[in-house]
Motif scaffolding. Structure first.
Motif, PDB file in Angstrom:
ATOM      1  N   MET A 145      -6.453  72.738  56.145  1.00  0.00           N
ATOM      2  CA  MET A 145      -6.589  74.188  56.021  1.00  0.00           C
ATOM      3  C   MET A 145      -5.330  74.819  55.437  1.00  0.00           C
ATOM      4  O   MET A 145      -5.403  75.742  54.615  1.00  0.00           O
ATOM      5  CB  MET A 145      -6.931  74.803  57.377  1.00  0.00           C
ATOM      6  CG  MET A 145      -8.338  74.475  57.842  1.00  0.00           C
ATOM      7  SD  MET A 145      -8.813  75.284  59.390  1.00  0.00           S
ATOM      8  CE  MET A 145      -9.128  76.952  58.838  1.00  0.00           C
TER       9      MET A 145
ATOM     10  N   CYS B 252     -11.773  83.185  60.158  1.00  0.00           N
ATOM     11  CA  CYS B 252     -11.079  83.014  61.434  1.00  0.00           C
ATOM     12  C   CYS B 252     -11.847  83.765  62.515  1.00  0.00           C
ATOM     13  O   CYS B 252     -12.694  84.618  62.224  1.00  0.00           O
ATOM     14  CB  CYS B 252      -9.631  83.500  61.339  1.00  0.00           C
ATOM     15  SG  CYS B 252      -9.437  85.277  61.139  1.00  0.00           S
TER      16      CYS B 252
ATOM     17  N   LYS C 140     -16.720  78.936  59.974  1.00  0.00           N
ATOM     18  CA  LYS C 140     -15.828  79.604  60.917  1.00  0.00           C
ATOM     19  C   LYS C 140     -15.005  78.568  61.655  1.00  0.00           C
ATOM     20  O   LYS C 140     -15.398  77.406  61.776  1.00  0.00           O
ATOM     21  CB  LYS C 140     -16.611  80.476  61.901  1.00  0.00           C
ATOM     22  CG  LYS C 140     -17.408  79.712  62.943  1.00  0.00           C
ATOM     23  CD  LYS C 140     -18.004  80.671  63.964  1.00  0.00           C
ATOM     24  CE  LYS C 140     -18.728  79.899  65.072  1.00  0.00           C
ATOM     25  NZ  LYS C 140     -19.285  80.789  66.113  1.00  0.00           N
TER      26      LYS C 140
ATOM     27  N   ASN D 196      -6.672  78.721  62.264  1.00  0.00           N
ATOM     28  CA  ASN D 196      -6.537  79.316  60.942  1.00  0.00           C
ATOM     29  C   ASN D 196      -5.078  79.316  60.516  1.00  0.00           C
ATOM     30  O   ASN D 196      -4.173  79.331  61.354  1.00  0.00           O
ATOM     31  CB  ASN D 196      -7.071  80.751  60.931  1.00  0.00           C
ATOM     32  CG  ASN D 196      -6.371  81.643  61.938  1.00  0.00           C
ATOM     33  OD1 ASN D 196      -6.847  81.787  63.048  1.00  0.00           O
ATOM     34  ND2 ASN D 196      -5.240  82.220  61.557  1.00  0.00           N
TER      35      ASN D 196
ATOM     36  N   ASN E 104      -3.481  86.413  61.349  1.00  0.00           N
ATOM     37  CA  ASN E 104      -4.484  85.384  61.106  1.00  0.00           C
ATOM     38  C   ASN E 104      -5.157  85.612  59.757  1.00  0.00           C
ATOM     39  O   ASN E 104      -5.222  86.735  59.257  1.00  0.00           O
ATOM     40  CB  ASN E 104      -5.542  85.393  62.210  1.00  0.00           C
ATOM     41  CG  ASN E 104      -4.963  84.993  63.548  1.00  0.00           C
ATOM     42  OD1 ASN E 104      -4.068  84.160  63.621  1.00  0.00           O
ATOM     43  ND2 ASN E 104      -5.474  85.560  64.625  1.00  0.00           N
TER      44      ASN E 104
ATOM     45  N   SER F 154      -8.510  84.340  56.986  1.00  0.00           N
ATOM     46  CA  SER F 154      -9.688  83.595  56.562  1.00  0.00           C
ATOM     47  C   SER F 154      -9.396  83.045  55.167  1.00  0.00           C
ATOM     48  O   SER F 154      -8.771  83.724  54.347  1.00  0.00           O
ATOM     49  CB  SER F 154     -10.917  84.500  56.531  1.00  0.00           C
ATOM     50  OG  SER F 154     -11.207  85.003  57.816  1.00  0.00           O
TER      51      SER F 154
END
Length: 310
Positions: free
Chosen positions: A122, A183, A222, A226, A248, A250
């Motif tokens: 990630m 996230c 999801k 994250n 945080n 995404s």
């Protein structure tokens, strides 16, 4: 229930299974990442070429044409070494246990490796900061404060529309490769925002699980893990300690521009039968492999980062 304290019960009158650990193993998005061609894998990593398009279209040209060379650029994605920290088990710990601790330790190492590899991937997919072809968008919704006192701005439907339109503007040729890993904060934001309007036919939701599946051409995933960005919008390293001003994110990735490969995972085990020095002979266990995940080119990635409260 009673508090858990260090130690172990050594009699046979125990529940037959160990108490369950609750950890986030979710890594389903790994299945859509680009696979490394076997013939391209070398001891150095994966070598790639790119042909740089320099063709122009001229309208009503009356001058003589002059041909140009179309050149290649080359690059290599190098290996990273992935290790679990070793665990030792001495003979006195296991001689009277009803549980096979050595086998349980192996399972824990496998779980930790899976989580660590997911987190590594990630962070590799996340852009370092806002850049051409790699947009980083800040959320603009209402300010909310969590139980730790950290504040952020919610993700709104309008934010998601803007981000999607930016991604569409990148001219990525295959919309089936559009992926957004939401996230947990942003999943919550969209569900709350959805509840306040009836015009939400654009977000596809699984009626049985409640999971967000798709937003126009974006496949939605999801995760409770994250990448983090600083207050100034810079990606933090995987080992960096989180501070209250971190936000945080995404993560968007275009899967044709990704590559992911793990070499064969090695099990490194030293049995207690070769330990001649310790009063209680010890065995040691860890896992190790070489792997790589990266962007094949710095284009087609992005992030939605929670906006600063001030």
């Amino acid at each position: 229930m009673a508090d858990l304290i260090d130690g172990v019960y050594l009699n046979t009158y125990l529940a037959p299974q160990l108490l369950q650990e609750y950890r986030n193993f979710k890594d389903d998005f790994l299945g859509v990442l680009g696979k490394a061609p076997k013939k391209a894998i070398t001891a150095d990593g994966i070598r790639m070429n790119k042909l740089i398009n320099n063709v122009d279209l001229l309208i009503n040209n009356s001058d003589p044409f002059t041909p140009k060379k179309m050149n290649f650029k080359k690059g290599i994605i190098e290996w990273d070494k992935l290790d679990t920290t070793p665990t030792s088990v001495d003979d006195s710990e296991v001689r009277a246990l009803t549980t096979d601790k050595r086998a349980a330790v192996r399972v824990k190492h496998g779980e930790s490796f899976r989580i660590g590899a997911r987190n590594y991937v990630m962070n590799k997919l996340a852009p370092n900061q806002d850049a051409n072809g790699m947009p980083v968008l800040r959320t603009t919704g209402e300010i909310v404060t969590d139980k730790t006192g950290a504040s952020r701005r919610r993700l709104t439907y309008a934010d998601l529309i803007i981000f999607w339109s930016i991604i569409e503007g990148l001219d990525l040729p295959n919309p089936d490769g559009f992926n957004l890993i939401l996230c947990k904060d942003h999943v919550q934001d969209l569900i709350l925002d959805r509840a306040s309007t009836q015009n939400y036919r654009d977000i596809v939701i699984d009626k049985e699980t409640g999971e967000l599946k798709r937003f126009y051409t974006l496949k939605l995933w999801k995760n409770n893990h994250n990448p983090l960005y600083t207050e100034g919008g810079i990606l933090k390293s995987l080992k960096a300690v989180k501070v209250p001003t971190d936000k945080n994110a995404s993560i968007f990735f275009y899967d044709p521009n990704t590559v992911y490969h793990l070499d064969r995972v090695k099990i490194l085990y030293k049995p207690e039968t070769i330990d001649t020095r310790n009063a209680e002979p010890e065995s040691e266990y860890r896992t190790q492999t070489y792997g790589l995940c990266d962007k094949t080119q710095e284009y087609g990635f992005g992030a939605i980062v929670s906006g600063n409260a001030a």
